[in-house]
Write a protein that holds these residues in place. Structure first.
Motif, short mmCIF file in Angstrom:
data_model
loop_
_atom_site.label_atom_id
_atom_site.label_comp_id
_atom_site.label_asym_id
_atom_site.label_seq_id
_atom_site.Cartn_x
_atom_site.Cartn_y
_atom_site.Cartn_z
N GLY A 57 7.57 20.40 -15.19
CA GLY A 57 8.74 20.54 -16.51
C GLY A 57 8.66 21.13 -17.01
N TYR A 104 13.67 28.12 -14.64
CA TYR A 104 13.68 26.48 -14.56
C TYR A 104 15.37 26.16 -14.56
N ARG A 108 17.26 23.64 -11.55
CA ARG A 108 17.76 22.60 -12.09
C ARG A 108 18.95 22.69 -13.13
N ARG A 110 22.10 23.06 -15.98
CA ARG A 110 22.67 21.66 -16.34
C ARG A 110 24.41 22.28 -17.56
N ALA A 212 9.19 17.40 -10.66
CA ALA A 212 10.32 18.04 -12.13
C ALA A 212 11.65 17.89 -10.87
N ASP A 213 11.19 19.10 -10.42
CA ASP A 213 12.86 19.26 -9.09
C ASP A 213 13.50 18.25 -8.46
N ASN A 215 12.44 14.89 -8.53
CA ASN A 215 12.96 13.73 -9.66
C ASN A 215 14.32 14.08 -10.12
N TYR A 216 14.43 15.70 -11.13
CA TYR A 216 15.65 15.88 -11.32
C TYR A 216 17.22 15.65 -10.52
N TRP A 217 16.80 16.28 -9.70
CA TRP A 217 17.50 16.23 -8.90
C TRP A 217 18.45 14.42 -7.70
N GLU A 219 17.88 12.21 -10.03
CA GLU A 219 18.28 11.42 -11.44
C GLU A 219 19.64 11.86 -11.17
N LYS A 220 19.79 12.72 -11.09
CA LYS A 220 21.42 13.35 -10.92
C LYS A 220 22.03 12.68 -9.76
N TYR A 230 27.27 19.76 -7.57
CA TYR A 230 26.77 18.85 -8.69
C TYR A 230 27.68 17.91 -9.44
#
Length: 263
Positions: A57, A104, A108, A110, A212-213, A215-217, A219-220, A230
């Motif tokens: 992260g 990053y 991810r 945003r 990190a990648d 978990n981000y995807w 969670e989204k 997206y």
């Protein structure tokens, strides 16, 4: 409305003056607040390529500079103008460090509620290549590209070129202003959908290598089978089918590679 200008020029020359002209035109149309982020004056360290931001992260980055504050400024704006002169057929060094320090966000994305205007100045050539690169960067980060404009600034500047520049800046200012008023997200094209599907196939298999990648995807909600893009926007059925096929091909390929590595 608030506009952040990410200024890649190390001085207040042609690029800066071009953006100020856009500001002048937009202010004449309504209430717009401009903030100039002069990259040459901020503390941003060159990326060391340690990959910590990808795996753990961005908050774990060993470089302690202004990068987190710069990202915060982008979030706080309604739109961002990415402006740079052409240096060596590419963006300026200051702009490249800025992009690398926020790489990053390629993994991810945003900024889906933000609009972007891209501007490049050059003596003769290179602005098209630079604008294409900035479009790839800002688009991958989630920005909706409202307009891109290239300005010729060689000296002495012919009168017809100066007039053409004025028209380009006028058009850029008007299009960007209208885009900021329109909060609706445009429908993604085939390239946008394919990018999403390819990343989805990749990050679904990176729980251990790049948590990190992953978990981000997750969670989204982007890793769900039914996730098409997206954001919740209308999707062209044909484009969706083509991009889905791309995802399936990549998933099979990655699955085979994972099995081979486990032998």
């Amino acid at each position: 409305m608030k506009v952040l200008v990410v200024m890649g020029s190390p001085r207040k020359g042609n690029t800066y003056r071009s953006v100020r002209k856009i500001e002048e035109i937009m202010r004449s149309r309504g209430d717009v607040e401009f903030e100039y982020l002069m990259l040459n004056d901020v503390n941003q360290s060159p990326c060391s390529g340690c990959l910590v931001c990808f795996g753990k992260g961005e908050e774990y980055c060993p470089l302690k500079d202004d990068a987190p504050a710069i990202e915060k400024k982008m979030h706080e704006s309604d739109g961002v103008i990415f402006a740079t002169p052409v240096y060596g057929m590419n963006v300026s060094a200051q702009m490249k460090i800025f992009i690398d320090r926020h790489s990053y966000i390629f993994h991810r994305p945003r900024f889906f509620d933000k609009k972007a205007l891209l501007l490049s100045t050059t003596g003769v050539i290179g602005h098209r290549e630079v604008l294409d690169y900035l479009q790839l960067v800002a688009g991958s980060w989630g920005f909706e590209i409202s307009h891109k404009v290239g300005i010729i600034t060689r000296e002495p500047l012919p009168a017809e070129t100066e007039l053409e520049n004025e028209k380009k800046l006028q058009a850029a200012a008007n299009v960007f202003y209208s885009a900021l008023l329109n909060k609706k997200r445009w429908t993604p094209g085939l390239k946008d959908l394919t990018m999403f599907r390819v990343q989805k196939a990749i990050f679904k298999n990176l729980a251990d290598f790049s948590p990190a990648d992953y978990n981000y995807w997750k969670e989204k909600g982007w890793l769900r089978p039914e996730a098409k893009y997206y954001t919740d926007v209308p999707i062209n059925p044909f484009y969706n089918a083509v991009s889905w096929i791309s995802e399936q091909i990549l998933k099979r390929k990655m699955g085979k590679e994972i099995l081979e590595n486990q032998k």
